[in-house]
Design a protein around this motif. Structure first.
Motif, PDB file in Angstrom:
ATOM      1  N   PRO A 218       0.824  -1.220   0.000  1.00  0.00           N
ATOM      2  CA  PRO A 218       0.000   0.000   0.000  1.00  0.00           C
ATOM      3  C   PRO A 218       0.853   1.264   0.000  1.00  0.00           C
ATOM      4  O   PRO A 218       2.046   1.204   0.292  1.00  0.00           O
ATOM      5  CB  PRO A 218      -0.794  -0.115   1.308  1.00  0.00           C
ATOM      6  CG  PRO A 218       0.049  -0.956   2.190  1.00  0.00           C
ATOM      7  CD  PRO A 218       0.818  -1.891   1.310  1.00  0.00           C
ATOM      8  N   ALA A 219       0.206   2.378  -0.321  1.00  0.00           N
ATOM      9  CA  ALA A 219       0.897   3.668  -0.234  1.00  0.00           C
ATOM     10  C   ALA A 219       0.734   4.149   1.205  1.00  0.00           C
ATOM     11  O   ALA A 219      -0.308   4.679   1.563  1.00  0.00           O
ATOM     12  CB  ALA A 219       0.272   4.651  -1.204  1.00  0.00           C
ATOM     13  N   PHE A 220       1.750   3.934   2.010  1.00  0.00           N
ATOM     14  CA  PHE A 220       1.624   4.221   3.438  1.00  0.00           C
ATOM     15  C   PHE A 220       1.405   5.705   3.737  1.00  0.00           C
ATOM     16  O   PHE A 220       0.831   6.047   4.756  1.00  0.00           O
ATOM     17  CB  PHE A 220       2.891   3.759   4.174  1.00  0.00           C
ATOM     18  CG  PHE A 220       3.017   2.271   4.238  1.00  0.00           C
ATOM     19  CD1 PHE A 220       2.310   1.536   5.177  1.00  0.00           C
ATOM     20  CD2 PHE A 220       3.835   1.587   3.347  1.00  0.00           C
ATOM     21  CE1 PHE A 220       2.426   0.160   5.230  1.00  0.00           C
ATOM     22  CE2 PHE A 220       3.962   0.216   3.394  1.00  0.00           C
ATOM     23  CZ  PHE A 220       3.249  -0.510   4.334  1.00  0.00           C
ATOM     24  N   LEU A 221       1.922   6.572   2.858  1.00  0.00           N
ATOM     25  CA  LEU A 221       1.892   7.995   3.192  1.00  0.00           C
ATOM     26  C   LEU A 221       0.972   8.807   2.292  1.00  0.00           C
ATOM     27  O   LEU A 221       1.081  10.026   2.225  1.00  0.00           O
ATOM     28  CB  LEU A 221       3.313   8.559   3.132  1.00  0.00           C
ATOM     29  CG  LEU A 221       4.284   7.941   4.154  1.00  0.00           C
ATOM     30  CD1 LEU A 221       5.705   8.401   3.904  1.00  0.00           C
ATOM     31  CD2 LEU A 221       3.867   8.291   5.579  1.00  0.00           C
ATOM     32  N   ASP A 222       0.069   8.132   1.540  1.00  0.00           N
ATOM     33  CA  ASP A 222      -0.841   8.936   0.721  1.00  0.00           C
ATOM     34  C   ASP A 222      -1.968   9.483   1.602  1.00  0.00           C
ATOM     35  O   ASP A 222      -2.042   9.198   2.799  1.00  0.00           O
ATOM     36  CB  ASP A 222      -1.371   8.138  -0.475  1.00  0.00           C
ATOM     37  CG  ASP A 222      -2.392   7.088  -0.088  1.00  0.00           C
ATOM     38  OD1 ASP A 222      -2.642   6.922   1.119  1.00  0.00           O
ATOM     39  OD2 ASP A 222      -2.932   6.431  -0.996  1.00  0.00           O
TER      40      ASP A 222
ATOM     41  N   TYR B  61      -1.075   9.744 -12.328  1.00  0.00           N
ATOM     42  CA  TYR B  61      -1.107   9.217 -10.951  1.00  0.00           C
ATOM     43  C   TYR B  61      -2.235   8.184 -10.806  1.00  0.00           C
ATOM     44  O   TYR B  61      -2.025   7.090 -10.276  1.00  0.00           O
ATOM     45  CB  TYR B  61      -1.316  10.387  -9.979  1.00  0.00           C
ATOM     46  CG  TYR B  61      -1.436   9.972  -8.528  1.00  0.00           C
ATOM     47  CD1 TYR B  61      -0.374   9.394  -7.857  1.00  0.00           C
ATOM     48  CD2 TYR B  61      -2.630  10.170  -7.829  1.00  0.00           C
ATOM     49  CE1 TYR B  61      -0.486   9.014  -6.519  1.00  0.00           C
ATOM     50  CE2 TYR B  61      -2.746   9.790  -6.490  1.00  0.00           C
ATOM     51  CZ  TYR B  61      -1.669   9.218  -5.847  1.00  0.00           C
ATOM     52  OH  TYR B  61      -1.784   8.843  -4.527  1.00  0.00           O
TER      53      TYR B  61
ATOM     54  N   LYS C  60       2.808   4.700  -6.004  1.00  0.00           N
ATOM     55  CA  LYS C  60       1.594   5.038  -5.239  1.00  0.00           C
ATOM     56  C   LYS C  60       1.865   6.102  -4.184  1.00  0.00           C
ATOM     57  O   LYS C  60       0.995   6.882  -3.846  1.00  0.00           O
ATOM     58  CB  LYS C  60       1.095   3.785  -4.518  1.00  0.00           C
ATOM     59  CG  LYS C  60       0.509   2.753  -5.414  1.00  0.00           C
ATOM     60  CD  LYS C  60       0.176   1.538  -4.569  1.00  0.00           C
ATOM     61  CE  LYS C  60       0.107   0.320  -5.432  1.00  0.00           C
ATOM     62  NZ  LYS C  60       0.356  -0.897  -4.664  1.00  0.00           N
ATOM     63  N   ASP C  61       3.078   6.079  -3.644  1.00  0.00           N
ATOM     64  CA  ASP C  61       3.422   7.026  -2.584  1.00  0.00           C
ATOM     65  C   ASP C  61       3.936   8.354  -3.130  1.00  0.00           C
ATOM     66  O   ASP C  61       4.520   9.135  -2.386  1.00  0.00           O
ATOM     67  CB  ASP C  61       4.511   6.424  -1.681  1.00  0.00           C
ATOM     68  CG  ASP C  61       3.921   5.893  -0.383  1.00  0.00           C
ATOM     69  OD1 ASP C  61       2.745   6.207  -0.107  1.00  0.00           O
ATOM     70  OD2 ASP C  61       4.619   5.165   0.341  1.00  0.00           O
ATOM     71  N   SER C  62       3.704   8.618  -4.428  1.00  0.00           N
ATOM     72  CA  SER C  62       4.270   9.830  -5.029  1.00  0.00           C
ATOM     73  C   SER C  62       3.821  11.098  -4.306  1.00  0.00           C
ATOM     74  O   SER C  62       4.491  12.119  -4.378  1.00  0.00           O
ATOM     75  CB  SER C  62       3.866   9.928  -6.501  1.00  0.00           C
ATOM     76  OG  SER C  62       4.450   8.879  -7.220  1.00  0.00           O
ATOM     77  N   LEU C  63       2.685  11.012  -3.603  1.00  0.00           N
ATOM     78  CA  LEU C  63       2.218  12.195  -2.879  1.00  0.00           C
ATOM     79  C   LEU C  63       3.106  12.512  -1.678  1.00  0.00           C
ATOM     80  O   LEU C  63       2.890  13.501  -0.983  1.00  0.00           O
ATOM     81  CB  LEU C  63       0.760  12.019  -2.440  1.00  0.00           C
ATOM     82  CG  LEU C  63      -0.244  12.244  -3.583  1.00  0.00           C
ATOM     83  CD1 LEU C  63      -1.581  11.603  -3.282  1.00  0.00           C
ATOM     84  CD2 LEU C  63      -0.425  13.732  -3.858  1.00  0.00           C
ATOM     85  N   SER C  64       4.090  11.647  -1.413  1.00  0.00           N
ATOM     86  CA  SER C  64       5.066  11.971  -0.361  1.00  0.00           C
ATOM     87  C   SER C  64       6.478  12.029  -0.945  1.00  0.00           C
ATOM     88  O   SER C  64       7.458  11.997  -0.213  1.00  0.00           O
ATOM     89  CB  SER C  64       5.009  10.930   0.759  1.00  0.00           C
ATOM     90  OG  SER C  64       5.393   9.663   0.261  1.00  0.00           O
TER      91      SER C  64
ATOM     92  N   ALA D  98      -4.599  14.375  -4.771  1.00  0.00           N
ATOM     93  CA  ALA D  98      -4.963  13.360  -3.772  1.00  0.00           C
ATOM     94  C   ALA D  98      -6.458  13.068  -3.791  1.00  0.00           C
ATOM     95  O   ALA D  98      -6.914  12.113  -3.165  1.00  0.00           O
ATOM     96  CB  ALA D  98      -4.555  13.837  -2.386  1.00  0.00           C
TER      97      ALA D  98
END
Lengths: 287, 436
Positions: free
Chosen positions: A145-149, B253, B260-264, B415
């Motif tokens: 999963p994307a842990f930080l989204d 995105y 998937k975590d590109s927002l960080s 997001a």
């Protein structure tokens, strides 16, 4: 001679009083002036008084309430989880800790790390390409999963806070648990009480004041959280992980709106005070 | 008596030493990277010939919160440093606490007019531009070469581009990419879109709510004609250009073309993703070039990475540029000596030493010709002059806050917590307040 004796206590407290005045009262007085002024970094020495405008602006700012709500949610979730987990570990590990006391030093290690460092560490640990957790998740499940989204950031941040600070709850709660005399437990056991009954009717009531204090400590700390959240997600996508401390920091340094930031911090202080008084009263009633 | 004399002599020597150290020029530098290595070498060379009172000593803060700490120090009138780091996007903020300088005429030949303007505010020069930052479009040579020759891959590419972008495209050389070509390539190399892709992701987007990510993103809307304000100073962020660019990022995105975590994600995460060998392209800062092709730091991709200027849009090809440099603290107590060092720093010799040690100055061809070990520097100067842009208002006092306002609104849209209309309206309102 008598007069000189009477002066001694005053002389003795003078350095501490001067120290406190210099480090607390003077900044507080400056803060109070700034909170009713239009002031930026360029006008630090010449703030322009504008009355209560900053307080009105803060109260009308949706971002302030959003940040406050996030901090409150975060603090409640994190401190309840730390308390429950700490209590469980204190009771569960008590026999072991009694035999091997130095184990406590090992269990304390997470809270000895600087929160910002913990944030950086988890940035690595959770990174899809270099992190340990995603690596094994990909290996065994084919996905991670994307842990930080935006959807998962709150859960991830709370989990990290709990992992770092549960040892603190464990330390205090274990001390309280170990402080209960074995005679009381033995007497209850002779009267036919089982382990759960002893826990419910003897241990927990006797530990209640400590439980309340532990919750306060953790709640206060989590409510003003800054470092690890800032390092991990910043203020989050669309500001979704803006804590109240991050909100004030950004208003102060980034928006250069110092009067607004100071007013926000004073409102935050007043609200925290109210929440703490409420919790203390609640704790006292139950204790 | 003898002992007393020796003690007094020692004290006198100590006092003399501390007086001489007080006369030193203190330079506050950018820590922990090639810029620090470059500055150390340059200072070493300068101190080798400078008079005792003109020698420089270096101090470094931590990078975390650097600009905020610098702002607080400058505003407090700190005399702890005489020369401090400066960046294009922060000049307006720090200008009230700094002193304009006049560089030697030869500086124009060393840096060129366009690079010198990255250190100017209100028509005045505030610093020596020691490093230039911009964006390269990095791509995997091996993958693109195959895409340009393999018929099966090309057929799949056309199918994917038609499905996601509404037009059948054929692969083209990255140096001729439009943003649509890049998007089609990114989608083609995405496992979630094309299970046959040899890598997991087609690109790596830096989408964290962070002001620097808005600089990376800015080259895309700019090539569709975007600007922060029009000629009259009206904020123009709520425009078709920004709309198109924001939608393209969101499309990639949502399609899974970026992690998937590109927002960080920011600089370091992007480098790690590209370095893992699991991404085909990335729009990334030029500072990453050396690491990505270093076999010890990026063994999975070293030698397979090529960099070109960002793709073109209808209005042309653009890359955000900003400079890092050194300027004079208004509160400095050693201004004359500090100015001597700044003058020296603006010479060809100083920049050659600085670049050899890792710095990234945008300098004339004559200087880059002497630096065969730094081929990226030639690209830097050429790209800056051909494609470099600075948005209207991007050196104003509130420029950093504008980037932050954009970051908050745009990441909200990506997001899914804000609609596109709401994000643009929020950015428009915040920017109007900040740029009025």
């Amino acid at each position: 001679m008598e007069i000189a004796d009477r002066r001694i206590p005053y002389l003795l407290v003078t350095p501490l009083t001067a120290f406190l005045l210099a480090l607390l009262a003077v900044p507080l007085a400056i803060d109070l002036v700034y909170s009713v002024s239009r002031v930026t970094f360029e006008t630090l020495r010449a703030p322009r008084l504008i009355g209560l405008g900053n307080f009105v602006a803060v109260i009308q700012d949706a971002g302030f309430w959003q940040a406050l709500w996030f901090s409150l949610k975060f603090a409640v979730a994190a401190s309840v989880a730390q308390l429950v987990l700490g209590l469980f570990l204190a009771v569960f590990l008590a026999p072991l800790l009694k035999k091997v006391p130095w184990l406590m030093a090992l269990l304390m290690l997470p809270m000895m790390l600087a929160p910002a460092l913990v944030g950086l560490m988890y940035r690595l640990v959770l990174h899809e390409f270099v992190g340990v957790v995603p690596y094994y998740l990909y290996l065994y499940t084919g996905d991670s999963p994307a842990f930080l989204d935006a959807a998962n950031a709150f859960r991830t941040l709370v989990t990290i806070e709990v992992l770092q600070w549960t040892p603190f709850a464990l330390l205090i709660l274990y001390s309280a648990y170990a402080g209960i005399s074995d005679d009381v437990r033995e007497a209850a056991a002779i009267d036919g009480a089982g382990a759960l009954k002893i826990l419910r009717h003897i241990d927990l009531p006797l530990m209640l004041p400590t439980i309340v204090i532990t919750f306060f400590f953790r709640f206060i700390d989590s409510f003003r959280v800054f470092d690890n959240v800032y390092v991990l997600t910043g203020s989050g996508a669309g500001g979704s992980t803006t804590t109240i401390s991050i909100f004030i920091y950004e208003a102060f340094f980034r928006r250069n709106d110092i009067g607004f930031a100071v007013a926000a911090s004073l409102i935050f202080l007043a609200l925290s005070f109210l929440v703490l008084i409420g919790l203390l009263r609640l704790g006292r009633r139950h204790a | 008596m003898k002992r007393l004399k020796s003690v007094l002599l020692a004290l006198a020597a100590l006092a003399a030493a501390s007086t001489s150290s007080l006369a030193d020029v203190t330079v506050l530098g950018w820590p922990g990277g090639p810029e620090e290595a470059g500055l150390r070498k340059a200072a070493e060379a300068y101190n080798g010939t400078a008079a005792a009172d003109d020698k420089v000593k270096l101090i470094f803060f931590n990078r975390e919160g650097f600009w905020d700490k610098l702002q607080a120090d400058l505003a407090a009138g700190s005399t702890e440093f005489d020369i401090n780091l400066l960046a294009t996007y922060a000049i307006g903020k720090y200008a009230p606490f700094m002193e304009p300088i006049t560089l030697p005429a030869s500086a124009k030949d060393v840096f060129g007019e366009k690079t010198l303007t990255t250190m100017q505010y209100d028509g005045k020069q505030y610093g020596v531009p020691t490093d230039l930052s911009m964006h390269f479009m990095y791509y995997r040579k091996d993958l693109i070469e195959k895409l340009l020759t393999d018929k099966d891959w090309q057929a799949k590419y056309a199918e994917i581009s038609e499905k996601y972008l509404g037009k059948k495209l054929t692969p083209v050389d990255p140096d001729k990419w439009t943003w649509d070509d890049w998007a089609a390539t990114a989608l083609f190399f995405t496992k979630a879109v094309n299970p046959e892709s040899p890598v997991r992701y087609g690109t790596v987007l830096q989408m964290k709510n962070l002001l620097f990510n808005m600089m990376v993103f800015g080259s895309l809307p700019r090539s569709y004609g975007a600007n922060w304000t029009d000629a009259s100073g009206n904020v123009t962020v709520d425009s078709p250009a920004y709309r198109t660019a924001l939608e393209l990022y969101k499309k990639l995105y949502d399609a899974g073309a970026t992690p998937k975590d590109s927002l960080s994600y920011e600089f370091a995460e992007t480098n790690a993703a590209l370095g893992s060998g699991q991404a085909a392209t990335a729009l990334q800062w030029n500072a990453a070039a050396a690491d990505l092709n270093d076999a010890t730091k990026s063994p999975a991709i070293a030698g397979k990475i090529e960099a070109v200027a960002p793709p073109a849009g209808p209005d042309g090809r653009f890359t955000h540029i900003h400079g890092l440099g050194f300027g004079l603290n208004k509160a400095s107590t050693h201004k004359d000596s500090a100015l001597k060092f700044l003058d020296w720093l603006a010479t060809a010799d100083a920049m050659e030493i600085y670049a050899k040690a890792g710095g990234s100055p945008a300098v004339s061809d004559a200087i880059t010709a002497k630096l065969p070990e730094r081929p990226d520097l030639a690209k830097l100067g050429a790209f800056a002059n051909a494609y470099g842009f600075v948005m209207n208002g991007a050196t104003s006092a509130n420029a950093l806050s504008v980037y932050e306002a954009q970051a908050k609104a745009f990441t909200g849209y990506w997001a899914g917590t804000l609609t596109l209309d709401a994000a643009l309206a929020q950015a428009q309102a915040d920017m109007t307040k900040l740029l009025k």
